[in-house]
Design a protein around this motif. Structure first.
Motif, PDB file in Angstrom:
ATOM      1  N   ARG A  36       0.949  -1.113   0.127  1.00  7.64           N
ATOM      2  CA  ARG A  36      -0.215   0.106  -0.160  1.00  7.64           C
ATOM      3  C   ARG A  36       0.364   1.358  -0.221  1.00  7.64           C
ATOM      4  NH1 ARG A  36      -5.396  -0.476   2.027  1.00  7.64           N
ATOM      5  NH2 ARG A  36      -6.237  -2.911   2.217  1.00  7.64           N
ATOM      6  N   ARG A  91       8.188  -6.789  -5.876  1.00  4.53           N
ATOM      7  CA  ARG A  91       7.879  -7.568  -4.828  1.00  4.53           C
ATOM      8  C   ARG A  91       9.670  -8.142  -4.082  1.00  4.53           C
ATOM      9  NH1 ARG A  91       3.298  -9.014  -4.017  1.00  4.53           N
ATOM     10  NH2 ARG A  91       3.782 -10.889  -2.566  1.00  4.53           N
ATOM     11  N   ASP A 167      -4.935 -11.672  -6.717  1.00  6.39           N
ATOM     12  CA  ASP A 167      -3.636 -12.139  -5.992  1.00  6.39           C
ATOM     13  C   ASP A 167      -3.568 -13.335  -6.062  1.00  6.39           C
ATOM     14  OD1 ASP A 167      -4.021  -9.660  -5.086  1.00  6.39           O
ATOM     15  OD2 ASP A 167      -4.882  -9.800  -3.511  1.00  6.39           O
TER      16      ASP A 167
END
Ligand code: DC
Length: 213
Positions: A36, A91, A167
């Motif tokens: 976020r 990531r 996701d």
């Protein structure tokens, strides 16, 4: 001790993670906040969410202070976070932060989507928290109302379903239960009952039966 908690959007894993960490004297990291915060940095710089290089740079330069921004908890930021979380370099950049957090003594609770599968595959306990989408939407609706955000229930439900779909189907670190995770369905449990059930699972998995008292 490391406890890995994974689960879909609004499954209550954040609340549960915080309570378990408080009870057991461990640190807690809501890893969704990292994604976020990266999305929020792009929004603040008026940069498109499709700009992978900018998103990666934002992830590489993320500071813990950014995680306290109340804007991160809004519904829109969850959707933006889901988009940039599909980028492998983002990531990769956030992995070091999470590993460092997990290494602290006496231990940590991390919650997210890939904690048991990718971030902490050797965690002492892995929990997969789930609940029916309608119940998750009901809880998120209430939570957003309490924050003064008036989003319709139907919109929240369709957002949750879209986010879960993205996701779970992304090619990198998709949301899924680790093979050795214990699944807890909280559809019919309130926060207190979910906490007690989770604590019992931690006690059973670690053999430390005194934890559950
Ligand atoms: O848990 P959350 O709703 O705050 O997460 C926001 C988004 O961040 C989620 O839709 C996917 C992404 N995320 C992720 O890919 N991996 C994590 N460990 C945590 C969150």
């Amino acid at each position: 001790m490391i406890i890995a908690i994974d689960g879909p959007a609004a499954s209550g894993k954040g609340t549960l993670g915080r309570r378990l960490a408080d009870h057991l004297g461990l640190a807690h990291l809501d890893t969704g906040l990292l994604y976020r915060a990266v999305a929020c940095a792009l929004i603040d710089r008026k940069t498109a969410l499709s700009d992978i290089a900018a998103a990666t740079h934002a992830a590489e330069t993320l500071t813990p202070e950014q995680l306290a921004d109340p804007r991160l908890r809004g519904a829109a930021m969850g959707e933006f976070a889901s988009v940039i979380s599909a980028y492998q370099p983002v990531r990769d950049a956030l992995l070091a932060f999470q590993h460092q957090f997990a290494r602290q003594q006496p231990g940590a609770v991390l919650d997210g989507r890939d904690i048991g599968t990718v971030v902490c595959p050797d965690a002492d306990v892995k929990l997969f928290i789930t609940a029916a989408p309608e119940e998750r939407a009901r809880r998120r609706h209430l939570e957003l109302q309490n924050r003064g955000e008036n989003t319709a229930y139907d919109t929240i439900l369709s957002d949750i379903l879209r986010r879960d779909g993205r996701d779970m189907t992304r090619s990198t670190a998709p949301l899924k239960a680790a093979a050795d995770a214990l699944t807890l369905d909280t559809t019919h449990l309130d926060a207190e009952a979910a906490f007690k059930a989770a604590l019992a699972l931690v006690a059973a998995r670690t053999g430390k039966t005194d934890l559950a008292s």
